[in-house]
Design a protein around this motif. Sequence first.
Motif, PDB file in Angstrom:
ATOM      1  N   LEU A   1     -20.246  46.712   8.284  1.00 39.52           N
ATOM      2  CA  LEU A   1     -21.031  45.601   8.825  1.00 39.52           C
ATOM      3  C   LEU A   1     -21.636  44.772   7.695  1.00 39.52           C
ATOM      4  CD1 LEU A   1     -22.279  44.189  11.319  1.00 39.52           C
ATOM      5  CD2 LEU A   1     -24.231  45.763  11.072  1.00 39.52           C
ATOM      6  N   LEU A   2     -22.201  45.434   6.685  1.00 36.95           N
ATOM      7  CA  LEU A   2     -22.776  44.727   5.544  1.00 36.95           C
ATOM      8  C   LEU A   2     -21.727  43.863   4.851  1.00 36.95           C
ATOM      9  CD1 LEU A   2     -24.922  47.630   4.052  1.00 36.95           C
ATOM     10  CD2 LEU A   2     -25.831  45.486   4.979  1.00 36.95           C
ATOM     11  N   ILE A   3     -20.570  44.430   4.619  1.00 33.87           N
ATOM     12  CA  ILE A   3     -19.502  43.697   3.922  1.00 33.87           C
ATOM     13  C   ILE A   3     -19.010  42.527   4.772  1.00 33.87           C
ATOM     14  CG2 ILE A   3     -17.123  43.860   3.093  1.00 33.87           C
ATOM     15  CD1 ILE A   3     -17.810  46.765   2.229  1.00 33.87           C
ATOM     16  N   ASN A   4     -18.800  42.768   6.061  1.00 36.96           N
ATOM     17  CA  ASN A   4     -18.247  41.729   6.925  1.00 36.96           C
ATOM     18  C   ASN A   4     -19.186  40.543   7.083  1.00 36.96           C
ATOM     19  OD1 ASN A   4     -15.844  43.091   7.369  1.00 36.96           O
ATOM     20  ND2 ASN A   4     -16.596  44.135   9.195  1.00 36.96           N
ATOM     21  N   VAL A   5     -20.467  40.819   7.305  1.00 36.11           N
ATOM     22  CA  VAL A   5     -21.420  39.731   7.546  1.00 36.11           C
ATOM     23  C   VAL A   5     -21.879  39.106   6.236  1.00 36.11           C
ATOM     24  CG1 VAL A   5     -23.670  39.124   8.504  1.00 36.11           C
ATOM     25  CG2 VAL A   5     -22.176  40.716   9.732  1.00 36.11           C
ATOM     26  N   ASN A   6     -22.390  39.919   5.320  1.00 31.67           N
ATOM     27  CA  ASN A   6     -23.006  39.375   4.109  1.00 31.67           C
ATOM     28  C   ASN A   6     -21.974  38.807   3.141  1.00 31.67           C
ATOM     29  OD1 ASN A   6     -25.280  40.406   5.298  1.00 31.67           O
ATOM     30  ND2 ASN A   6     -25.638  41.992   3.774  1.00 31.67           N
ATOM     31  N   MET A   7     -20.960  39.593   2.851  1.00 28.10           N
ATOM     32  CA  MET A   7     -20.002  39.198   1.817  1.00 28.10           C
ATOM     33  C   MET A   7     -18.886  38.315   2.368  1.00 28.10           C
ATOM     34  SD  MET A   7     -17.858  41.722  -0.685  1.00 28.10           S
ATOM     35  CE  MET A   7     -16.564  41.118  -1.752  1.00 28.10           C
ATOM     36  N   LYS A   8     -18.147  38.830   3.353  1.00 28.71           N
ATOM     37  CA  LYS A   8     -17.054  38.039   3.905  1.00 28.71           C
ATOM     38  C   LYS A   8     -17.575  36.784   4.600  1.00 28.71           C
ATOM     39  CE  LYS A   8     -13.541  41.632   4.640  1.00 28.71           C
ATOM     40  NZ  LYS A   8     -12.683  42.286   5.662  1.00 28.71           N
ATOM     41  N   GLY A   9     -18.706  36.904   5.294  1.00 29.88           N
ATOM     42  CA  GLY A   9     -19.265  35.742   5.972  1.00 29.88           C
ATOM     43  C   GLY A   9     -19.560  34.603   5.014  1.00 29.88           C
ATOM     44  N   THR A  10     -20.097  34.939   3.843  1.00 31.93           N
ATOM     45  CA  THR A  10     -20.372  33.921   2.833  1.00 31.93           C
ATOM     46  C   THR A  10     -19.080  33.322   2.296  1.00 31.93           C
ATOM     47  OG1 THR A  10     -22.459  34.976   2.209  1.00 31.93           O
ATOM     48  CG2 THR A  10     -21.436  33.531   0.570  1.00 31.93           C
ATOM     49  N   PHE A  11     -18.106  34.168   1.996  1.00 31.96           N
ATOM     50  CA  PHE A  11     -16.823  33.684   1.472  1.00 31.96           C
ATOM     51  C   PHE A  11     -16.132  32.770   2.488  1.00 31.96           C
ATOM     52  CE2 PHE A  11     -12.335  33.724   0.711  1.00 31.96           C
ATOM     53  CZ  PHE A  11     -12.205  33.689  -0.668  1.00 31.96           C
ATOM     54  N   PHE A  12     -16.053  33.231   3.744  1.00 36.38           N
ATOM     55  CA  PHE A  12     -15.368  32.433   4.764  1.00 36.38           C
ATOM     56  C   PHE A  12     -16.069  31.093   4.985  1.00 36.38           C
ATOM     57  CE2 PHE A  12     -13.843  36.629   6.864  1.00 36.38           C
ATOM     58  CZ  PHE A  12     -12.759  36.677   6.004  1.00 36.38           C
ATOM     59  N   GLY A  13     -17.392  31.081   4.888  1.00 38.64           N
ATOM     60  CA  GLY A  13     -18.125  29.826   5.051  1.00 38.64           C
ATOM     61  C   GLY A  13     -17.784  28.833   3.954  1.00 38.64           C
ATOM     62  N   MET A  14     -17.779  29.298   2.720  1.00 36.53           N
ATOM     63  CA  MET A  14     -17.410  28.402   1.621  1.00 36.53           C
ATOM     64  C   MET A  14     -15.989  27.892   1.790  1.00 36.53           C
ATOM     65  SD  MET A  14     -19.225  29.948  -1.820  1.00 36.53           S
ATOM     66  CE  MET A  14     -18.411  31.552  -1.807  1.00 36.53           C
ATOM     67  N   ALA A  15     -15.089  28.785   2.183  1.00 32.71           N
ATOM     68  CA  ALA A  15     -13.693  28.387   2.355  1.00 32.71           C
ATOM     69  C   ALA A  15     -13.539  27.351   3.469  1.00 32.71           C
ATOM     70  CB  ALA A  15     -12.842  29.619   2.667  1.00 32.71           C
ATOM     71  N   ALA A  16     -14.369  27.444   4.505  1.00 29.08           N
ATOM     72  CA  ALA A  16     -14.244  26.546   5.649  1.00 29.08           C
ATOM     73  C   ALA A  16     -14.682  25.117   5.337  1.00 29.08           C
ATOM     74  CB  ALA A  16     -15.043  27.094   6.832  1.00 29.08           C
ATOM     75  N   VAL A  17     -15.710  24.978   4.489  1.00 29.42           N
ATOM     76  CA  VAL A  17     -16.229  23.630   4.216  1.00 29.42           C
ATOM     77  C   VAL A  17     -15.669  23.022   2.935  1.00 29.42           C
ATOM     78  CG1 VAL A  17     -18.375  24.130   5.447  1.00 29.42           C
ATOM     79  CG2 VAL A  17     -18.282  24.459   2.960  1.00 29.42           C
TER      80      VAL A  17
END
Length: 261
Positions: free
Chosen positions: A107-123
């Motif tokens: 959960l920590l990896i998916n939300v904190n780490m991947k969530g941040t990466f995916f957000g940057m990639a999206a914008v």
Amino acid sequence: MSRLAGKRAIITGGAQGQGAAIARHFVREGAKVIIADVADDAGKLLADELGDAAFFSHLDVADPASWAEVVKDAEVSLGGTVNVLVNNAGVLRFGEIDTMLESDLDLLINVNMKGTFFGMAAVAPAMKANRQGSIINCSSVEGLAGMSSLTGYAGTKFAIRGMTKSAAIELGAHNVRVNSVHPGMIDTPMTQAQGGEAAMQWGSTRIPLERVGTPEDIAPLYVYLASDESGYTTGGEFAVDGGVTASHTFYPGNSGKNSGR
């Protein structure tokens, strides 16, 4: 107030706590915002409270497809492409190395780490094409130094710090800035859920300013980093922690003895 006039922002985890404070400050300063969260009811209520400049979108930050939908919806709701991203969504889980559940680590990896990466990639594509943008990633003081029973959490927050610096280098040539914010102990629903008022009171004894922070202490820094005032600032890390990172791990706290204030 117009420090953020012309800014169109997505704020993740925007329904409560730090995210809600950031959304309020952004709207106050002239931005249009998407409050992106899994907490639908709270997010919609906040968007209604903030008026015509705020919109709610359901977002699972760990799902790239969800990100794509929110970015697409944001262009319609905000009247243009997103030029500010606040990656604020995060989760906190305590756990010692040999007892922490794998599900909590995931959960920590998916939300904190991947969530941040995916957000940057999206914008990033639109920001690069428009040659403007500010991405602000929420790390933590645990992204600057370790803490017992937070190895998993600190790992994700150090990752955010590293991703921020790498992304700042990668996107700098496109005039897109990427910075990280490192809050200390802040009184939010997330931290309250890990110990309540007793934890807040204990924490205040370990902080040089002798108090736990509030979301209102954090939000003005996000305004600065989103604004053109910080146009020469990228790859930076900004601690807002009451002085915690000014000391080493043996800082004794005030132990109930203050300086006469």
